[in-house]
Design an enzyme around this catalytic site. Sequence first.
Site, PDB file in Angstrom:
ATOM      1  CB  CYS A   1      -7.987  37.545 109.328  1.00  0.00           C
ATOM      2  SG  CYS A   1      -9.531  36.790 108.796  1.00  0.00           S
TER       3      CYS A   1
ATOM      4  CB  CYS B   1     -10.149  39.009 104.313  1.00  0.00           C
ATOM      5  SG  CYS B   1     -11.037  39.198 105.863  1.00  0.00           S
TER       6      CYS B   1
ATOM      7  CG  HIS C   1      43.344  56.024 103.479  1.00  0.00           C
ATOM      8  ND1 HIS C   1      43.503  56.327 102.148  1.00  0.00           N
ATOM      9  CD2 HIS C   1      42.367  56.833 103.950  1.00  0.00           C
ATOM     10  CE1 HIS C   1      42.656  57.291 101.815  1.00  0.00           C
ATOM     11  NE2 HIS C   1      41.943  57.613 102.885  1.00  0.00           N
TER      12      HIS C   1
ATOM     13  CG  ASP D   1      30.739  55.664 102.976  1.00  0.00           C
ATOM     14  OD1 ASP D   1      31.476  56.575 103.379  1.00  0.00           O
ATOM     15  OD2 ASP D   1      30.896  55.070 101.897  1.00  0.00           O
TER      16      ASP D   1
ATOM     17  CG  ASP E   1      32.152  57.814  99.629  1.00  0.00           C
ATOM     18  OD1 ASP E   1      32.666  58.872  99.993  1.00  0.00           O
ATOM     19  OD2 ASP E   1      32.740  56.715  99.632  1.00  0.00           O
TER      20      ASP E   1
ATOM     21  N   GLY F   1      41.684  61.700 108.287  1.00  0.00           N
ATOM     22  CA  GLY F   1      41.283  62.384 107.065  1.00  0.00           C
ATOM     23  C   GLY F   1      42.370  63.250 106.451  1.00  0.00           C
TER      24      GLY F   1
ATOM     25  CD  GLU G   1      50.551  56.336 104.136  1.00  0.00           C
ATOM     26  OE1 GLU G   1      49.660  55.651 104.682  1.00  0.00           O
ATOM     27  OE2 GLU G   1      50.438  57.553 103.895  1.00  0.00           O
TER      28      GLU G   1
ATOM     29  CB  VAL H   1      61.195  57.072 109.103  1.00  0.00           C
ATOM     30  CG1 VAL H   1      61.933  55.927 108.398  1.00  0.00           C
ATOM     31  CG2 VAL H   1      59.700  56.762 109.181  1.00  0.00           C
TER      32      VAL H   1
END
Length: 724
Positions: free
Chosen positions: A15, A12, A447, A615, A410, A475, A442, A482
């Site tokens: 215990c 029970c 990303h 995240d 998000d 961000g 890139e 280049v």
Amino acid sequence: METKLKVSGMTCAVCANTIERSVSKMEGISKISVNLLEESVSIIFDDKVLSIADITLKIEKLGYNVLGNFEEVVDDEKKREMDLKEKFNRTIFGSLFSIVLFSLMYISIPYKIYVAFLISLPPLFYVAMPIFKSGYNSFLNKTLNMDVMYSLGMGVSYLSAILVTLKLLPMNFMFYDTTIMLATLLTLGRYLEERAKGKTSKAIKKLIKLQVKTAKVIRDEIEVEIPIEEVIVGDLVVIRPGEKIPVDGRVFEGFSYVDESMITGEPVPNSKSIGNTVISGTINKNGVLKVTTEKIGKDTLLSQIIQLVKNAQSSKPKIQNLADKVVSYFIPVVFIIAIASASYWYFVDSILLSVTTFISVMVIACPCALGLATPTAITVGIGRGAELGILIKDSKVFDVSENLKCMIFDKTGTITKGKPEVDEIVSKMPVNDLLMIAGSMEKDSEHPIGRAIVKRAQELNISFKNPKEFEVISGMGLKGTVDEKTVVIGNPSLIELNDIKIDEYYLKNISRLQENAKTVVVLAIDNRVEGLIAISDQIKENARNTIDELRELGIESYMITGDNEKTAKVIGKSVGISEKNIYSDVLPEKKAEIVKKIKESVEGYVEFIGDGINDAPALSTADVGIAVGSGTDIAIESGDVVLMKDDLKYVTGFVKLSKRVLKQIKLNLFWAFAYNSILIPVAAGALYSYNIKFQPELAAIAMTLSSLTIIGLSLLLRRYNPIK
């Protein structure tokens, strides 16, 4: 160090509390949690201070048996079946002798009391003795568990019968049949409980059964079948139609449909061809697949899911504290009631009623139902979630569900598909030249927007060059050189930050594209804007319905995104999120701050849902973090909940399931309290003036029914489907 032990002998909640209280006092123990349902003790301790042997000795001194490491013992189905069979045999044996002893009361034979005494001895030792032994051990350890109460009840009735046999009491006190019937009914109750408990963990057993024991691999150009433990990373595994996939890997050859429903909850088989990943435990439907092994053993997704579900089922929500607190006072209070009622009836009526009342109260007052109320609902609920592809890692999510006020999304990868594509290019220079420069900048980017630009350039067979003086502005975008030209590529804010003027033509186009929910990437060469690349990311199919459903559930939705205000508002509007609840231009590292700010502004709990890749801080800042993934390691590591299927309808599915589980826990606790609140006064003789008396045998049946009611109600969760 962390360990989990399988412990037998717990009957029970008292215990469980006894073990928790006693072991937690040992030096070096930092955390302990006992799960009565699965009879496990999870412990985190300092192995420089004490050992597992020390902990085992402590638990065994309390009167319980440590059977060994939980993982090794719990999967031993044979031991469980043997234990069930033994309880069943005791029940049958006790039932036969109970019938004989009961019949003996109504027939007249010479030396009846001596015959009854002799007949009672075999079931006394075989059926009742395990209960007496457990009660004795608990008493020695100064613990009032239910076996102490049962032992007192049965002991008093058997002692009365002995006194009758010695002709010291009248025949009315010949309780041999009562003693044996009580022991038999208590054993029957535990047998039924054990069987029902086994059903509550059916989902985890189904997952364990998905694990494959052998695999067909190609070694030295020959196909051989070997034990799964001998498969190594890099092996080429052959899977034929109808067979389970034994490893996590990538399709090297072949095409087929694979049933992944047990892992992801997705009912429709997925097509698999060269390069696609496959998950161990899923079923190959029609074609032959050759798979290169990438993960084996405990590293496979299936093994991780099984471990997560086991851990979650062992965790305790806050609501369990209520039951634990009640149980700690329950038995002493019941003991006082038993003594008080027996004394009362001794003086008011007779010693016969006094003894009968004492036995009834002692037997009926089992808090088993209280102890089972929470863990049964949690075990079944978490298992049901796993079946649906909703992995719940901590039972605290059920506490949160009651007062959940906000769901923060998000955007990229959660509300939108997270697979942006180049939608439009605005430039006065040749598109191929623009994409060569943008793609060169890139080409190494992880990303999604950067990958979209590279993908479009590759589709046009454009070759890239290696940029120099490369710099990532978190961000915002990239800076570099280049072909000896200075290049700045990113959002309009980055262009302005570098004091580059955006002329009227491009400003109008930026405005137009953003109003159409497109993300705009500006390319500037030698401090002059030379073009715009519009990126679009489609909104997920069930996003609008999900947010509408959450609103109906009283949950307000928020959105956080790195996109500009115009784009964010358009997307938010299209899925039904209020403008005031949209946070735009948020840098990745600022998401957690926004979540914290929202938490402080609402009265209630806040959940954050993201794709689990970048995240993690926001997921851990929210009261509950939900990672939407497709079974990636990162997704599983992040958040308190992992949605295996990348479909937002599983968000409301999780919310509904967690609310339903909490409701079930409360319902279970209500019935557990109701049984005891109603029947203890009746057993104590509250209705005796109406000629209603509770016999000890009925008390044992009622006690068993209360536990079975709780388990039965919890099992209803197995049929609950929150996803429609």
